[in-house]
Enzyme design. Structure first.
Site, PDB file in Angstrom:
ATOM      1  N   TYR A 156      -6.706 -13.846   9.575  1.00 23.79           N
ATOM      2  CA  TYR A 156      -5.584 -14.139   8.683  1.00 23.79           C
ATOM      3  C   TYR A 156      -5.419 -15.633   8.422  1.00 23.79           C
ATOM      4  CZ  TYR A 156      -3.965  -9.384   9.826  1.00 23.79           C
ATOM      5  OH  TYR A 156      -3.863  -8.027   9.994  1.00 23.79           O
TER       6      TYR A 156
ATOM      7  N   ASP B  72      -0.413   3.557   6.027  1.00 24.53           N
ATOM      8  CA  ASP B  72       0.410   3.128   4.888  1.00 24.53           C
ATOM      9  C   ASP B  72       0.506   4.228   3.842  1.00 24.53           C
ATOM     10  OD1 ASP B  72       0.287   0.715   6.263  1.00 24.53           O
ATOM     11  OD2 ASP B  72      -1.283  -0.093   4.974  1.00 24.53           O
TER      12      ASP B  72
ATOM     13  N   ASN C  64       0.833  -1.197   0.000  1.00 29.06           N
ATOM     14  CA  ASN C  64       0.000   0.000   0.000  1.00 29.06           C
ATOM     15  C   ASN C  64       0.874   1.256   0.000  1.00 29.06           C
ATOM     16  OD1 ASN C  64      -1.997  -1.951   0.416  1.00 29.06           O
ATOM     17  ND2 ASN C  64      -2.209  -1.491   2.597  1.00 29.06           N
TER      18      ASN C  64
END
Length: 304
Positions: free
Chosen positions: A100, A258, A32
């Site tokens: 995740y 980010d 990102n």
């Protein structure tokens, strides 16, 4: 022309919409940051260091890298591994939570690809950026090799930028994370932390306390992100608090830090001073959090 390598993990992202169907995209903190750096400062050579698979999703991922004009010479393809995957959920204030699937992702074995040829390529750059997430996803037994790589980069004169970006799910415990972060601070020329990282790991509540904590590490440039309270900067022994105009309509806070990191790095590599770099980076983050997803459409990302 300035040259930077950003190291980390790009993942397959799943998110749900109002119809309870899944959307698929790609994201990861270092990726990102790289995207927004390149979009804002096209002349800078932005390089990725990561590992993916040879599956269809990995092929789509590398096409996206190339579409965003990111150099992929050091994007390694593992024939036996896949990229990690995560599912992101947003609450009604745009705050995110994650699940995740990354324990056997290709990037966990990234250090096996860092041979003399790769290291020589890395040393021919101006900056190297990594995050706490980048560090966490490396197989623990390979992290000593990562520090040796940073030794070589520092010896070659490459500047190091680091964002702690703490994610508790990626570490065995807080003590492990603290030990590795403190080792990273020893190498860091530019530190881009959030106060929340230090609050969680060190019970530090303010940007001033973060700066005091970091003082023994002799970090050249300390840019502390503190949400609506602005950005606290320490550079060349000068301290400056820069206020940020709050965003009234927050849709998705994914990639706020980010995008700030990427644009700040690009601005500094382009010769802008700290204050102007913070202002531009904050403007980028403000745009990003008003749209859903880590990577917003190019047509809405304008800093002019």
């Amino acid at each position: 022309m300035s040259k930077i390598f950003l190291f980390g993990e790009c993942m397959v992202e799943l998110s749900s919409n109002q119809q309870d169907t899944l959307n698929q995209s790609f994201a990861g903190d270092f990726f990102n940051a790289a995207v927004y750096l390149k979009r804002a400062f096209e002349p800078i050579e932005v390089n990725l260091l990561t590992a993916i698979g040879k599956d269809k999703l990995s092929n789509a991922m590398i096409k996206l890298f190339e579409h965003e004009q990111l150099n992929t010479d050091l994007v390694f393809k593992d024939t036996k591994k896949l990229p990690g995957l995560y599912w992101i959920q947003l609450d009604n204030k745009g705050e995110r939570s994650f699940d995740y699937w990354r324990s056997d992702a290709a990037v966990r074995q990234i250090m096996k690809w860092i041979d003399d040829k790769t290291l020589a390529e890395l040393t021919h750059s101006d900056w190297f950026f990594f995050s706490g997430i980048s560090l966490a996803v490396i197989n623990p037994q390979d992290r000593a090799l990562f520090w040796k790589m940073l030794d070589a980069l520092k010896l070659a004169g490459v500047k190091i930028a680091f964002d702690p970006n703490y994610r508790h799910q990626l570490w065995q415990n807080e003590a492990e994370a603290r030990a590795h972060f403190e080792q990273a601070f020893e190498y860091t020329d530019m530190l881009l932390p959030g106060v929340d990282d230090f609050k969680t790991l060190y019970a530090i509540e303010t940007a001033e306390q973060v700066a005091d904590f970091c003082q023994p590490y002799q970090i050249d440039e300390l840019i502390i992100k503190n949400g609506e309270q602005g950005v606290y900067c320490v550079y060349q022994n000068q301290v400056r608090q820069i206020n940020i105009e709050p965003v009234n309509h927050v849709v998705d806070t994914t990639s706020a830090g980010d995008s700030f990191n990427g644009v700040y790095l690009g601005a500094r590599l382009s010769g802008k001073d700290v204050a102007n770099s913070v202002a531009l980076a904050a403007k980028a983050a403000a745009i990003v959090i008003q749209h859903k997803g880590a990577i917003v459409p190019k047509q809405v990302f304008t800093l002019a």
